[in-house]
Write a protein that holds these residues in place. Structure first.
Motif, mmCIF file in Angstrom:
data_model
loop_
_atom_site.group_PDB
_atom_site.id
_atom_site.type_symbol
_atom_site.label_atom_id
_atom_site.label_comp_id
_atom_site.label_asym_id
_atom_site.label_seq_id
_atom_site.Cartn_x
_atom_site.Cartn_y
_atom_site.Cartn_z
ATOM 1 N N ILE A 1 0.895 -1.218 -0.174
ATOM 2 C CA ILE A 1 -0.044 -0.241 -0.243
ATOM 3 C C ILE A 1 1.023 1.239 0.227
ATOM 4 C CG2 ILE A 1 -1.672 1.245 1.311
ATOM 5 C CD1 ILE A 1 -2.490 -1.645 2.437
ATOM 6 N N ARG A 2 0.597 2.068 -0.849
ATOM 7 C CA ARG A 2 1.347 3.312 -0.890
ATOM 8 C C ARG A 2 0.514 4.601 -0.977
ATOM 9 N NH1 ARG A 2 6.374 2.507 -3.227
ATOM 10 N NH2 ARG A 2 6.585 0.594 -4.327
ATOM 11 N N ILE A 3 0.923 5.617 0.082
ATOM 12 C CA ILE A 3 0.241 6.676 0.435
ATOM 13 C C ILE A 3 1.254 7.724 0.014
ATOM 14 C CG2 ILE A 3 -0.810 7.888 2.144
ATOM 15 C CD1 ILE A 3 -1.625 5.464 3.587
ATOM 16 N N LYS A 4 0.586 8.596 -0.920
ATOM 17 C CA LYS A 4 1.772 9.783 -1.715
ATOM 18 C C LYS A 4 3.036 9.328 -1.954
ATOM 19 C CE LYS A 4 -0.857 13.300 1.384
ATOM 20 N NZ LYS A 4 -0.599 14.443 2.098
ATOM 21 N N GLY A 5 2.988 7.971 -2.714
ATOM 22 C CA GLY A 5 4.235 7.739 -3.030
ATOM 23 C C GLY A 5 5.101 6.839 -2.166
ATOM 24 N N LYS A 6 4.930 6.931 -0.865
ATOM 25 C CA LYS A 6 5.338 6.244 0.217
ATOM 26 C C LYS A 6 5.010 4.860 0.500
ATOM 27 C CE LYS A 6 7.965 10.093 2.491
ATOM 28 N NZ LYS A 6 8.354 10.392 3.880
ATOM 29 N N LEU A 7 5.683 4.050 0.635
ATOM 30 C CA LEU A 7 4.976 2.560 0.958
ATOM 31 C C LEU A 7 4.942 2.569 2.367
ATOM 32 C CD1 LEU A 7 4.874 -0.246 -0.423
ATOM 33 C CD2 LEU A 7 7.104 -0.791 0.461
#
Length: 127
Positions: free
Chosen positions: A96-102
């Protein structure tokens, strides 16, 4: 045409016992056996509920049998073990990525357990 026979490697029935990964896999998959019995017990209980109070009381007596209680405890342990292994694989299978961060793996696993606890609490309150 050649008369040579192809090489066929011998495979014992217990080949999986020699490898820890496959042994763990087999134990995980074997957790379904007590769950099958648990599901059958509940299905019979549903049928007894439909048939009336006498059948229901007979089913309740059956469920109070120590062997049935032990099977249900093993089924619960197996389902929790199965859930733990499934939840631990989830971040690798579906990152799951949120704003490009894992998203951290621990957060994903803990959120799944929190969801299970929340739904269990709702069911306990409703029932």
């Amino acid at each position: 045409m050649s008369n040579r026979k192809p090489y066929v490697r011998q495979m014992k029935r217990t080949w999986w016992k020699d490898h820890p990964f496959y042994r763990f896999y087999m134990v995980r998959e074997a957790t379904v056996l007590p769950l099958i019995l648990f599901t059958l017990f509940l299905t019979v209980g549903l049928g007894a509920l439909v048939k009336g109070p006498e059948a229901w009381n007979t089913w309740l007596e059956f469920m109070a049998n120590p062997v049935v209680i032990a099977i249900n405890i093993v089924a619960l342990a197996g389902s929790l073990f199965h859930a733990q292994t499934f939840f631990s694989m989830m971040p690798q299978v579906m990152p799951i990525r949120i704003k490009g961060k894992l998203l951290d793996k621990k957060i994903v696993v803990l959120s799944q357990w929190a969801t299970v606890a929340f739904i269990s609490l709702i069911v306990l309150i409703v029932v």
